[in-house]
Design an enzyme around this catalytic site. Structure first.
Site, PDB file in Angstrom:
ATOM      1  CB  SER A 256     -81.084  32.570   2.281  1.00 57.14           C
ATOM      2  OG  SER A 256     -82.272  33.304   2.466  1.00 57.14           O
ATOM      3  CG  ASP A 578     -79.360  39.923  -1.392  1.00 59.64           C
ATOM      4  OD1 ASP A 578     -80.461  40.396  -1.058  1.00 59.64           O
ATOM      5  OD2 ASP A 578     -78.916  38.867  -0.894  1.00 59.64           O
ATOM      6  CG  HIS A 631     -81.502  36.288  -1.588  1.00 59.78           C
ATOM      7  ND1 HIS A 631     -80.775  36.702  -0.487  1.00 59.78           N
ATOM      8  CD2 HIS A 631     -82.238  35.224  -1.164  1.00 59.78           C
ATOM      9  CE1 HIS A 631     -81.056  35.939   0.552  1.00 59.78           C
ATOM     10  NE2 HIS A 631     -81.936  35.032   0.167  1.00 59.78           N
TER      11      HIS A 631
END
Length: 676
Positions: A256, A578, A631
């Site tokens: 991320s 995602d 995610h």
């Protein structure tokens, strides 16, 4: 006569006495009945009445009893029982990647560095105000979050940074937790890196060959070095791991926002001191084998815009629709969204994820790279129903209009869908702010909307629609203090000449469109991300003029498309991704920007795209699933873990099979006119 009178009187007396006697008997009977009634009433009243408190106690007692019974059964059952039940329902489970690769004979080889993303790393208190007594070195972020419920306003105060400097407020020191425990679990039972760590341990990895590059994810990237010397610590730890493991280069696995943070690090470590780490132009080539980016928001995420603009996203908008006003109202002295906005707007890291590249990358009023994408539902079909399912899908496709994804924020569904030539806009950039929303104090809840006033709110609404090219101006208008700090640490454009000396400044280092990759031709870069999950891409907003205690804008949760296949649900246009990062942001750089030798990748570092098609868990016993593309849940995806482990054990991208793509990322990338 007198005798007769006496006789009659005597008879009268007898009659009178008889009546008196009967009356007395009646009274005795009545008294007896009353006494019986009193006894019955007393007996009934003697029984305790069942109150609300009794009901609550009974309910809590039942819950506790059930909990203890379940806890006893859980501890009493064999460890293999849950797996036995799961296999009985779904069939035999595949071996975890660690077991599978251990059987193949893979062993520990390259040290592995984990770089956590935003919010997933733990933060602990080292110094605080009086309200935080007893919390020394206790987690304020991550873990149980107990202090959020016990003293929420105190927690907000200590989790906020200084609104002028972006560093610690006076008298407060919150620091990142160190070691693998910093981000193995976000909260009890909710894994982040734990599954990957456990599988690596199966083939011989341990703490000396694994390193969690924890940092304070609230700070701007350069400020983590200014305050904590985090970038220097990462540099030193990587050098130590290489030196103590026979010169074997490290495999770096960022997740991320950690992807952007490590992109910043690679430029920092090679840049000369004092702004950089002074490692020299070949530092990455000497120390890094591969960078395996998981769910990387290389070009930013629209979700960040909604978060900064109105402190919400799709889930918050749905909650507001279910319970209107609850999140805005002063509930027990805590106005949730206002405090969230006040706190998060002091976190400079949130500005690192504002979309980059402007209209060139994300599209304008009349186009976007994803034009033609249709959000019709997936149809799970078998051979018997394939034809029928295809007919349904074709009907949905024919009836659904393509979304105008380039319009990132639209005030009104009609504006989001109408022809651009019919949109009448009034520029907000020169609007005069003022006329405060009200004279209320709002229990000291401060947002910069308080200073904007109604005239500023109206100016934003009258502009009607915002593309990525105007989003920065919008944020400068609604949050000038935040963006003033952000302008010193981040940039969102596309470089015309990467040899221009201005790009040596750290504000450009986390933008892949304004910096070069290292001179490391043997290094590999992977973009690894999930697909097949509806992901926020654009928003329909409405204004909510009420008082200064309210955030005056919110996603219009009642704005839906006309049919089942529409990409507009609850005021949010979705696209493939995602759930947090759209495919365009996660995949573009490896699909085009860095593909081959380009001005952004002058040494021709080999890049690979590895997509993981999302499959939800088959049943609740699977937990968050072993094939998830979401995610965070992707961190437990067996295929992703296996890819990382193979590279850590010595494999290269071609050994994994090269690119594996399910989305339209290559087609979308070709629509973007970017000089390479």
């Amino acid at each position: 006569m007198s005798m007769l009178r006496r006789r009659k009187a005597s008879e009268n007396e007898k009659t009178s006495n008889l009546e008196v006697s009967k009356g007395a008997e009646r009274r005795d009977d009545e008294e007896e009945e009353k006494e019986k009634h009193r006894k019955v009433t007393k007996k009934v009243e003697g029984k305790k009445k069942w109150s609300c408190l009794d009901s609550c106690c009974w309910f809590v007692g039942c819950i506790c009893s059930i909990w203890w019974i379940l806890l006893f059964l859980y501890n009493a059952m064999p460890a293999s029982f849950p797996q036995y039940v799961t296999e009985a329902i779904t069939g035999p489970l595949p071996d975890p990647p660690g077991v599978k690769l251990q059987k193949e004979g893979l062993k520990v080889k390259h040290p592995v560095v984990f770089v956590p993303g935003i919010v997933t790393g733990g933060l602990e208190l080292w110094e605080g105000h009086q309200c935080a007594d007893g919390l020394f070195r206790k987690r304020l972020w991550g873990g149980t979050f107990g202090e959020v419920y016990k003293r929420p306003l105190c927690w907000v105060e200590h989790m906020s940074l200084d609104n002028e400097t972006g560093l610690d407020p006076s008298g407060v020191r919150v620091r990142p937790v160190t070691g693998l425990v910093a981000a193995d679990y976000f909260a009890a039972g909710y894994f982040v890196w734990a599954v990957l760590i456990a599988n690596l341990a199966r083939i011989g990895y341990e703490e000396k060959t694994m390193y969690m590059a924890a940092y304070d994810w609230r700070l701007s990237f350069q400020n983590t070095e200014v305050r904590d010397q985090t970038l220097s610590r990462i540099k030193s730890n990587i050098e130590l791991m290489v030196n103590t493991n026979g010169g074997k280069k490290v495999v770096v696995v960022p997740h991320s926002m950690g992807v952007l943070y490590f992109l910043h690090f690679m430029k920092w470590v090679e840049s000369p001191a004092p702004m950089g780490g002074g490692g020299g132009s070949d530092w990455c080539a000497r120390h890094i084998k591969a960078v395996m980016n998981i769910a990387g928001p290389f070009l930013g995420v629209p979700k960040a815009v909604a978060g900064l603009f109105s402190a919400e996203a799709k889930d918050i908008a749905v909650a507001r629709a279910i319970a209107p006003g609850v999140l805005d109202k002063d509930v027990f002295g805590l106005q949730t969204l206002q405090h969230v906005m006040r706190m998060t707007r002091t976190w400079d890291s949130t500005m690192s994820m504002i979309p980059r590249g402007g209209d060139t990358i994300w599209g304008g009023l009349d186009w976007s790279p994803e034009d033609g994408y249709l959000c019709y539902p997936n149809k799970h079909k078998n051979n018997d129903t394939a034809v029928a399912a295809n007919i349904v899908t074709d009907n949905v496709v024919n009836q659904t209009k393509s979304a105008n994804y380039g319009r990132m924020i639209s005030f009104g569904k009609d504006v989001a869908e109408m022809d651009s030539s019919k949109i009448e806009r009034t520029d907000f950039r020169g609007a005069v702010k003022g006329s405060k929303l009200s004279n209320m104090t709002c229990h000291d809840v401060w947002t910069e909307y308080h200073d904007m006033g109604w005239s500023g709110v109206k100016a934003l609404v009258d502009y009607k629609v915002y593309t990525t090219g105007s989003i920065l101006d919008l944020l400068h208008f609604v949050a000038p203090k935040m963006m003033k700090r952000g302008d010193g640490h981040f940039s969102y454009g596309i470089a015309e000449d990467l040899d221009d000396p201005k790009y040596n400044h750290f504000k450009y280092w986390s933008n892949p469109l304004e910096t070069k990759l290292p001179n490391a031709p043997d290094m590999e870069i992977y973009s690894m991300y999930g697909v097949g999950v509806p992901t926020e891409r654009a928003y329909v907003y409405k204004s909510t003029p009420a008082s200064e205690c309210y955030i005056p804008f919110q996603i219009d949760a009642k704005a839906d498309g006309e049919n089942e296949g529409s990409c507009l649900k609850g005021g949010v246009f979705t696209v493939d991704g995602d759930e947090t990062v759209p495919v365009l942001s996660a995949g573009f750089m490896c699909a085009k920007g860095w593909h081959g030798k380009t001005r952004f990748n002058p040494s021709g570092i080999q890049t690979y795209i590895r997509e993981y098609d999302h499959a939800p868990p088959a049943n609740f016993l699977e937990g968050r699933g072993t094939q998830s593309g979401a995610h965070v849940d992707i961190m437990g995806n067996f295929a992703l873990i296996e890819d990382i482990m193979r590279v850590a054990a010595g494999a290269r991208g071609e050994d994994l099979g090269g690119d594996r793509v399910y989305s339209d990322i290559f087609n979308w990338s070709e629509k973007i006119n970017l000089q390479l």
